[in-house]
Design a protein around this motif. Sequence first.
Motif, PDB file in Angstrom:
ATOM      1  N   TRP A  12      68.978  84.567  67.349  1.00  7.77           N
ATOM      2  CA  TRP A  12      68.228  84.902  66.205  1.00  7.77           C
ATOM      3  C   TRP A  12      69.061  84.119  65.066  1.00  7.77           C
ATOM      4  N   GLY A  13      68.476  83.685  64.011  1.00  3.69           N
ATOM      5  CA  GLY A  13      69.198  83.519  63.002  1.00  3.69           C
ATOM      6  C   GLY A  13      68.809  81.943  62.263  1.00  3.69           C
ATOM      7  N   GLY A  14      69.395  81.594  61.339  1.00  5.96           N
ATOM      8  CA  GLY A  14      69.085  80.457  60.272  1.00  5.96           C
ATOM      9  C   GLY A  14      69.834  79.377  61.111  1.00  5.96           C
ATOM     10  N   GLY A  15      69.544  78.029  60.377  1.00  2.75           N
ATOM     11  CA  GLY A  15      69.754  76.991  61.053  1.00  2.75           C
ATOM     12  C   GLY A  15      71.447  76.804  61.262  1.00  2.75           C
ATOM     13  N   ALA A  16      72.373  76.982  60.369  1.00  2.00           N
ATOM     14  CA  ALA A  16      73.503  76.972  60.591  1.00  2.00           C
ATOM     15  C   ALA A  16      73.989  77.859  61.591  1.00  2.00           C
ATOM     16  N   ALA A  17      73.552  79.243  61.817  1.00  4.68           N
ATOM     17  CA  ALA A  17      74.004  79.850  62.952  1.00  4.68           C
ATOM     18  C   ALA A  17      73.643  79.363  64.334  1.00  4.68           C
ATOM     19  N   ILE A  18      72.332  79.051  64.475  1.00  4.29           N
ATOM     20  CA  ILE A  18      72.019  78.182  65.482  1.00  4.29           C
ATOM     21  C   ILE A  18      72.778  77.014  66.007  1.00  4.29           C
ATOM     22  N   ASN A  19      73.103  76.316  64.736  1.00  4.09           N
ATOM     23  CA  ASN A  19      73.900  75.067  65.131  1.00  4.09           C
ATOM     24  C   ASN A  19      75.308  75.325  65.454  1.00  4.09           C
ATOM     25  N   ASN A  20      75.944  76.546  64.785  1.00  2.00           N
ATOM     26  CA  ASN A  20      77.261  76.742  65.423  1.00  2.00           C
ATOM     27  C   ASN A  20      77.285  77.164  66.769  1.00  2.00           C
ATOM     28  N   VAL A  21      76.067  77.747  67.471  1.00  5.10           N
ATOM     29  CA  VAL A  21      76.341  78.287  68.581  1.00  5.10           C
ATOM     30  C   VAL A  21      76.094  77.024  69.693  1.00  5.10           C
TER      31      VAL A  21
END
Length: 497
Positions: A266-275
Amino acid sequence: MTVTETTPSQGPRPPQGLVPSPGLAPSGSPTPAKLKVPHVVRGKVVWGEDVEYASRDFGVPFVTPRIHFNELITPRTEQGPAFDVPLTDIIDYLVEVAAHLDLAKNPYLQESLELTAQVSQMPRRMIENTFHRPGQFLTRQSMGFRLEKTFRDVRVLDGWVEHTDPTGRRTRIRAFPPRLVHMLAGNSPSGAMTSIADAALVKAINVFKLPSADPFTTVAVLRTMADIDPDHPVLRSMSAVYWKGGDAKVENVLYRAQYFDKIIGWGGGAAINNVIKYTGPGFHLVAFDPKVSMAIIGREALASPDTMREVAELAALDATVFNQDACLAARHIAVEADVDDDAEMERLDQFCALLRDRLNVDREFASAVGPATPSDIREAVEGMRFLEPDYRIWGEYDGSGLVVRSPEPVDFHPTNKTVNVVPVGSLVEATHFANVATQTVGVYPPERKAEIRDLLATAGVQRVVRLGSAMTGTMGNPHDGMYPLHRFVNWVADDDA
């Protein structure tokens, strides 16, 4: 290095006997210089002040224990504590937990409310309202219905279920308990409660990554569970810790297939892209991607002043959920109107004025005045004032509500109770504004949903609702285009073919 301090187990006792956490200010006390955030490791509460962080929204300092990886990771040679617990027992346990999640009696939730209000942009009243929601989705009936709709045969969660194919070949299927890292979102405390329940229902081994905008609620729920039964297998399957998202020293260790099966993101675009960069064979991402929502309104809404007022209220209900800080909050509203018909455009402008007024209303999950309009939106809108009558603006930049009418969707991201109204020639034309990032579309009048729902689904939309009901969901429905629990488990076949 400061030695972490583990809270000793004192056995089951009722939540009414709980006491405030050490080092955390009770309600009404002066705010401590640094808030103390405990970890939970396999059901045990751990205190410590080894590492200092700052909250996302206001930069409030808080301290946590150091993470010890060997305590978080269960070897793959070991089954999870809840592996053999019957699903009926887990549901019984969650129903009991829900009964103790009463804000009036539970000091952990009371403490979490006060502390979260210090680090979150969400107003205290709205945070408090979210704590009254668990009873709606943690009932025996609601959990059973959801599991039935997700798995059809819930026996697959308890063991190997045999079936025979048309050729006479037999196989046994199990929805095997997974090992999950949950990257929690911080925009609503209710997300912590639902994530814990979901993790329990699939009997997973879990690590919850606490969000800096609310590192308190998950721990409060787990501590409540510990006071009901500190040795319950579901609780011993759960850990909750904080690290700053993107910290490779932590993520390079935890985000590995030999330790976990999936990240629930769950989270914003930057967080998802990091994962995403950590995913690969054997280690997958179940992503609740950042989404935006919209509304599509037929010209019936402009038929009379009374109808315009009614529809403006419905549109405002959808647009202001969590002060528009929610995926399901409408940001763009397409209204069927003839731009060459001066009378119809005048009625559309009357609707925009009514909508702006209804944005400025206190609601259960919205404030009459929320956070002020971001500077980039303000600058963009100021430039539109020179383009009247094609563009028109209603409202102020003080968080009380802003409506921008434009001939096409604006190129900025409407937020903080900013709504973009776009006239369209038909509802079909409005579907062109939807894409794979569009989660919820509210439609008025509701009987016209059937005209456009296939086109919306083709564009990538995951949910079509009656205007005004974006916050209201039917139990057992898919979420973000999937049945999440179905994706959480590992499906395994024992095939006799």
